[in-house]
Design a protein around this motif. Sequence first.
Motif, mmCIF file in Angstrom:
data_model
loop_
_atom_site.group_PDB
_atom_site.id
_atom_site.type_symbol
_atom_site.label_atom_id
_atom_site.label_comp_id
_atom_site.label_asym_id
_atom_site.label_seq_id
_atom_site.Cartn_x
_atom_site.Cartn_y
_atom_site.Cartn_z
ATOM 1 N N UNK A 28 0.796 -1.217 0.000
ATOM 2 C CA UNK A 28 0.000 0.000 0.000
ATOM 3 C C UNK A 28 0.827 1.264 0.000
ATOM 4 N N UNK A 29 2.148 1.137 0.171
ATOM 5 C CA UNK A 29 3.010 2.326 0.153
ATOM 6 C C UNK A 29 4.242 2.041 -0.703
ATOM 7 N N UNK A 30 4.803 3.117 -1.209
ATOM 8 C CA UNK A 30 6.014 3.013 -2.030
ATOM 9 C C UNK A 30 6.672 4.387 -2.015
ATOM 10 N N UNK A 31 7.951 4.417 -2.298
ATOM 11 C CA UNK A 31 8.659 5.693 -2.365
ATOM 12 C C UNK A 31 8.711 6.170 -3.809
ATOM 13 N N UNK A 32 8.622 7.489 -3.983
ATOM 14 C CA UNK A 32 8.783 8.034 -5.330
ATOM 15 C C UNK A 32 10.273 8.154 -5.642
ATOM 16 N N UNK A 33 10.594 8.711 -6.818
ATOM 17 C CA UNK A 33 11.989 8.807 -7.239
ATOM 18 C C UNK A 33 12.836 9.689 -6.333
ATOM 19 N N UNK A 34 12.207 10.547 -5.529
ATOM 20 C CA UNK A 34 12.937 11.429 -4.611
ATOM 21 C C UNK A 34 12.998 10.875 -3.191
ATOM 22 N N UNK A 35 12.408 9.702 -2.951
ATOM 23 C CA UNK A 35 12.444 9.101 -1.619
ATOM 24 C C UNK A 35 11.251 9.459 -0.748
ATOM 25 N N UNK A 44 0.419 5.506 -5.848
ATOM 26 C CA UNK A 44 1.173 4.255 -5.809
ATOM 27 C C UNK A 44 1.114 3.568 -7.163
ATOM 28 N N UNK A 45 -0.068 3.491 -7.772
ATOM 29 C CA UNK A 45 -0.209 2.888 -9.099
ATOM 30 C C UNK A 45 0.643 3.625 -10.136
ATOM 31 N N UNK A 46 0.583 4.962 -10.107
ATOM 32 C CA UNK A 46 1.345 5.764 -11.050
ATOM 33 C C UNK A 46 2.839 5.503 -10.894
ATOM 34 N N UNK A 47 3.311 5.417 -9.649
ATOM 35 C CA UNK A 47 4.740 5.194 -9.404
ATOM 36 C C UNK A 47 5.167 3.815 -9.894
#
Length: 124
Positions: A28-35, A44-47
């Motif tokens: 349910x969570x994830x980090x973007x390209x900047x952390x 989350x889906x987009x990332x």
Amino acid sequence: MGPPEREKTIYRIAEARRKDRQDVGGVGIIEDENGNILTEKEEVKRRWKEYFSQLLNTENEYGELENVPPVEEPTANMRESEVENAKKRGKVNKAAGKSEVTIEMIKALGNLGGCTHYWERFGM
């Protein structure tokens, strides 16, 4: 134990193994390209889409493979006595190997389909 009971045992073991491998709830969570941590479902889906798009659309240089010998050779047919001895020596409640077939499954099959048939089918 007759063939119908053996078949039920095989399916029960296979279903239990399938359930053990299922994801509990997903990520349910994830980090973007900047952390930065993303928690919104659409973010989350987009990332994930961006991540896999970048991962799978990157060109990699590969050299040509030279003539590589085969890793495995065909195995000889097994004798029924070898199969029976292996079934007797097999320990229950042990993790399955590469074939993902446990000794409980093999024992539950009995002679259903001929001994070499199911051993060859599962790569054992």
